[in-house]
Design an enzyme around this catalytic site. Structure first.
Site, PDB file in Angstrom:
ATOM      1  N   TRP A 169       0.817  -1.227   0.000  1.00 33.21           N
ATOM      2  CA  TRP A 169       0.000   0.000   0.000  1.00 33.21           C
ATOM      3  C   TRP A 169       0.845   1.269   0.000  1.00 33.21           C
ATOM      4  O   TRP A 169       0.338   2.345  -0.296  1.00 33.21           O
ATOM      5  CB  TRP A 169      -0.927   0.012   1.227  1.00 33.21           C
ATOM      6  CG  TRP A 169      -0.216  -0.174   2.534  1.00 33.21           C
ATOM      7  CD1 TRP A 169      -0.070  -1.351   3.222  1.00 33.21           C
ATOM      8  CD2 TRP A 169       0.475   0.816   3.303  1.00 33.21           C
ATOM      9  NE1 TRP A 169       0.671  -1.134   4.363  1.00 33.21           N
ATOM     10  CE2 TRP A 169       1.016   0.188   4.438  1.00 33.21           C
ATOM     11  CE3 TRP A 169       0.687   2.198   3.142  1.00 33.21           C
ATOM     12  CZ2 TRP A 169       1.761   0.872   5.411  1.00 33.21           C
ATOM     13  CZ3 TRP A 169       1.433   2.885   4.110  1.00 33.21           C
ATOM     14  CH2 TRP A 169       1.959   2.222   5.222  1.00 33.21           C
ATOM     15  N   ASN A 170       2.134   1.179   0.359  1.00 33.19           N
ATOM     16  CA  ASN A 170       2.863   2.435   0.613  1.00 33.19           C
ATOM     17  C   ASN A 170       3.256   3.191  -0.662  1.00 33.19           C
ATOM     18  O   ASN A 170       3.417   4.405  -0.633  1.00 33.19           O
ATOM     19  CB  ASN A 170       4.064   2.209   1.536  1.00 33.19           C
ATOM     20  CG  ASN A 170       5.108   1.286   0.953  1.00 33.19           C
ATOM     21  OD1 ASN A 170       4.829   0.519   0.034  1.00 33.19           O
ATOM     22  ND2 ASN A 170       6.313   1.350   1.479  1.00 33.19           N
ATOM     23  N   LYS A 193      -2.462  -8.554  -7.652  1.00 34.64           N
ATOM     24  CA  LYS A 193      -3.361  -8.318  -6.502  1.00 34.64           C
ATOM     25  C   LYS A 193      -2.768  -7.144  -5.732  1.00 34.64           C
ATOM     26  O   LYS A 193      -1.732  -7.260  -5.104  1.00 34.64           O
ATOM     27  CB  LYS A 193      -3.395  -9.584  -5.638  1.00 34.64           C
ATOM     28  CG  LYS A 193      -4.679  -9.835  -4.877  1.00 34.64           C
ATOM     29  CD  LYS A 193      -4.996  -8.837  -3.788  1.00 34.64           C
ATOM     30  CE  LYS A 193      -3.967  -8.835  -2.683  1.00 34.64           C
ATOM     31  NZ  LYS A 193      -4.164  -7.745  -1.690  1.00 34.64           N
ATOM     32  N   ALA A 195      -2.563  -4.083  -2.815  1.00 36.79           N
ATOM     33  CA  ALA A 195      -2.813  -4.090  -1.373  1.00 36.79           C
ATOM     34  C   ALA A 195      -4.277  -3.777  -1.100  1.00 36.79           C
ATOM     35  O   ALA A 195      -4.892  -2.967  -1.802  1.00 36.79           O
ATOM     36  CB  ALA A 195      -1.938  -3.040  -0.703  1.00 36.79           C
ATOM     37  N   GLU A 271      10.780  -8.342  -2.125  1.00 35.97           N
ATOM     38  CA  GLU A 271      11.328  -7.073  -1.629  1.00 35.97           C
ATOM     39  C   GLU A 271      10.660  -6.837  -0.286  1.00 35.97           C
ATOM     40  O   GLU A 271       9.495  -6.474  -0.218  1.00 35.97           O
ATOM     41  CB  GLU A 271      11.026  -5.971  -2.649  1.00 35.97           C
ATOM     42  CG  GLU A 271      11.930  -4.768  -2.496  1.00 35.97           C
ATOM     43  CD  GLU A 271      11.260  -3.657  -1.724  1.00 35.97           C
ATOM     44  OE1 GLU A 271      11.414  -3.638  -0.476  1.00 35.97           O
ATOM     45  OE2 GLU A 271      10.585  -2.830  -2.362  1.00 35.97           O
ATOM     46  N   CYS A 305      10.085   1.365   2.946  1.00 32.13           N
ATOM     47  CA  CYS A 305      10.985   0.272   3.384  1.00 32.13           C
ATOM     48  C   CYS A 305      12.432   0.729   3.508  1.00 32.13           C
ATOM     49  O   CYS A 305      13.184   0.182   4.306  1.00 32.13           O
ATOM     50  CB  CYS A 305      10.961  -0.874   2.384  1.00 32.13           C
ATOM     51  SG  CYS A 305       9.356  -1.553   2.142  1.00 32.13           S
ATOM     52  N   GLU A 406      11.149  -2.229  12.340  1.00 30.63           N
ATOM     53  CA  GLU A 406      10.967  -1.110  11.423  1.00 30.63           C
ATOM     54  C   GLU A 406       9.763  -0.290  11.924  1.00 30.63           C
ATOM     55  O   GLU A 406       8.665  -0.822  12.062  1.00 30.63           O
ATOM     56  CB  GLU A 406      10.665  -1.739  10.065  1.00 30.63           C
ATOM     57  CG  GLU A 406      10.609  -0.849   8.907  1.00 30.63           C
ATOM     58  CD  GLU A 406      10.345  -1.662   7.615  1.00 30.63           C
ATOM     59  OE1 GLU A 406       9.777  -2.765   7.668  1.00 30.63           O
ATOM     60  OE2 GLU A 406      10.704  -1.140   6.549  1.00 30.63           O
TER      61      GLU A 406
END
Ligand code: SIN
Length: 504
Positions: A169-170, A193, A195, A271, A305, A406
């Protein structure tokens, strides 16, 4: 209680110049359709925490229909000339640019990304499409020096087949673009597909690919809730026609996907999460380091990330660094993504806020000092439950939770150090290995430190490093595979060795 769905296409605050780009259906075999079982999944506006539309809550049936279409289409798409594939990708790239304002507005609404940044992401994602359009015609093989007289030996590269792309989603546009574009360029077909929090940007991108003239079945997309996702993606994991899975997301989910797809021995690109160190040496240009940290850390409100997660500052420049950083952080404007002047938008959801709060409270309990921020924000401008003040914590130590998890939010934890070797050990003391950054003006130190840091992506006197021309990806628990650059195309190709004998 019945769900009230606002018709966003008539919502003047969204103001799309092409309202039809807001798609709320799956796209399978060239047709827009609802989920077979008729389920729906709500899409939330994180600025206000209210539902504003819904998309199909797909299940294995929908995912399987997408895989059927992609598998059929692969037979012809792999034989479409590289030039024609390149031209289709170029048309798609052009349409993304022409519609980038609408894409940015959709992205801001569903993800909370400040509008100025969302416009930047539209350009960033488009750059991957253009890059891979150009790479399409440049994929080569090898002619080998024969090991035995009377033979010709060569290596050709072929598309791996149907690719499943599962995206986060980010970065609702760039992450899916940098998976789909190399797959199509290589001659693969795709089932995607997006998020569950951010399906709309991905659906709009697919609508533009359709408009670009992509043949039916080459690119298929299904949306789903968290529960539906397990069912839908699960069907691809066990489907031997799906030859590759490319995923961006958390490390636990990445490891689960690797295990769950092992029976069909898929190629994987993963990733995954990061825990990036950002080191400011005593000989750094402090103003440049503050600027680099601000750009790297507060990009997407810290929900990235590669975001610096642990900031190590040499004792001799600590006070100077903190002073400049504090002024820059306190100048950040927190507000809804769709306001032109917002720099920090809402976090994606309540779980994100809880995690930031947990990290801050744990650090303060263990003796960290609060330099600025440290609380959620709610006021006339930032009027919703998911805003968090940009925060700096000083005197952070390794025992605090934020040292190993994180944070994914606008929190800068500052650690002090005095010795280069000690900070290298601390920087590498993590299971993650996605990105690392350091600032120094000593050329010998640059190569020494770059060589020792355990990460796939290194920023040297630079806080924002991702680019379509460079390979993006991690090592250790941050995954494997690369996106972007000519290496990014290799992830979608397999070698075939041809040996012709009896030529003497
Ligand atoms: C990510 O957060 O996964 C990607 C960030 C980027 O492309 O820089």
């Amino acid at each position: 209680m019945s769900l009230v769905i606002k018709n966003i296409q008539q919502d003047s605050t969204l103001a799309l110049s092409r309202p039809e780009l807001m798609r709320t259906q799956n796209f399978i075999d060239g047709k827009w359709c609802d989920a077979v079982k008729g389920g729906w999944h709500e899409v939330n506006d994180p600025a206000t925490d209210t539902v504003f539309t819904r998309v199909p809550d797909s299940t294995a049936e929908d995912a399987n229909a997408a895989a059927n279409a992609a598998s059929r289409a692969f037979k012809s798409w792999r034989n479409v000339s590289a030039r024609e594939r390149a031209n289709l990708l170029k048309r798609w790239h052009q349409l993304i640019l022409e519609n980038s304002e609408d894409l940015a507005r959709l992205m801001s609404r569903e993800q909370g990304k400040p509008l100025a940044e969302a416009r930047g992401e539209a350009a960033y994602g488009a750059a991957y499409v253009e890059w891979f359009a150009e790479q399409t015609t440049r994929s080569t093989g090898d002619v080998l020096v024969p090991g035995t007289p009377g033979r010709q030996q060569m290596v050709v590269r072929e598309p791996v087949g149907v690719v499943a792309a599962v995206t986060p989603w980010n970065f609702p546009l760039a992450m899916i673009a940098r998976k789909i574009a190399p797959a199509l360029a290589a001659g693969c077909t795709v089932v995607a597909k997006p998020a569950e929090d951010t399906p709309l940007t991905a659906l709009a991108l697919v609508a533009l690919a359709e408009e670009a003239g992509l043949p039916a079945g080459v690119l298929n997309i299904v949306t789903a809730s968290r529960t539906g996702t397990q069912d839908a993606v699960g069907s691809w994991l066990s489907d031997s026609r799906v030859r590759k899975l490319t995923f961006t997301g958390s490390t636990p989910v990445g490891k689960y996907l690797a295990r769950a797809s092992s029976d069909t021995l898929k190629r994987l690109s993963l990733e995954l999460g990061g825990n990036a160190p950002f080191i400011v040496f005593e000989d750094a240009d402090v103003a440049a380091a503050v600027d680099g940290l601000m750009r790297g850390k507060f990009r997407n409100s810290g929900q990235t990330c590669v975001s610096p997660n642990r900031v190590y500052v040499h004792d001799s420049v600590y006070t100077q660094f903190v002073e400049q950083l504090k002024a820059a952080v306190e100048a950040l404007r927190v507000g809804p993504a769709e306001r032109e002047d917002s720099q920090i938008g809402p976090m994606i959801n309540g779980r994100a806020i809880e995690k930031i709060e947990r990290h801050v409270l744990d650090a303060l309990d263990q003796g960290a000092t609060l330099i600025t921020g440290g609380q959620s924000v709610r006021n006339d401008v930032a009027d919703g439950p998911f805003y968090y003040a940009p925060t700096i914590l000083g005197d952070v130590t390794a025992s605090m939770t934020l040292n190993c998890e994180e944070t994914f939010g606008p929190l800068v934890p500052l650690f002090r150090f005095t010795e280069e070797q000690d900070v290298m050990t601390r920087a590498n003391d993590t299971s993650y290995g996605l990105a690392a950054y350091f600032y120094t003006q000593d050329p010998a130190r640059i190569w020494r430190v770059a060589g020792q840091l355990e990460a796939g992506v290194i920023g040297i006197n630079e806080g924002v490093v991702a680019s379509e021309v460079a390979p993006f990806g991690g090592i250790k628990d941050s995954g494997y595979g690369r996106e972007g650059s000519h290496y990014g195309l290799d992830d979608y190709l397999q070698f075939k060795y041809l040996c012709q004998g009896n030529l003497a």
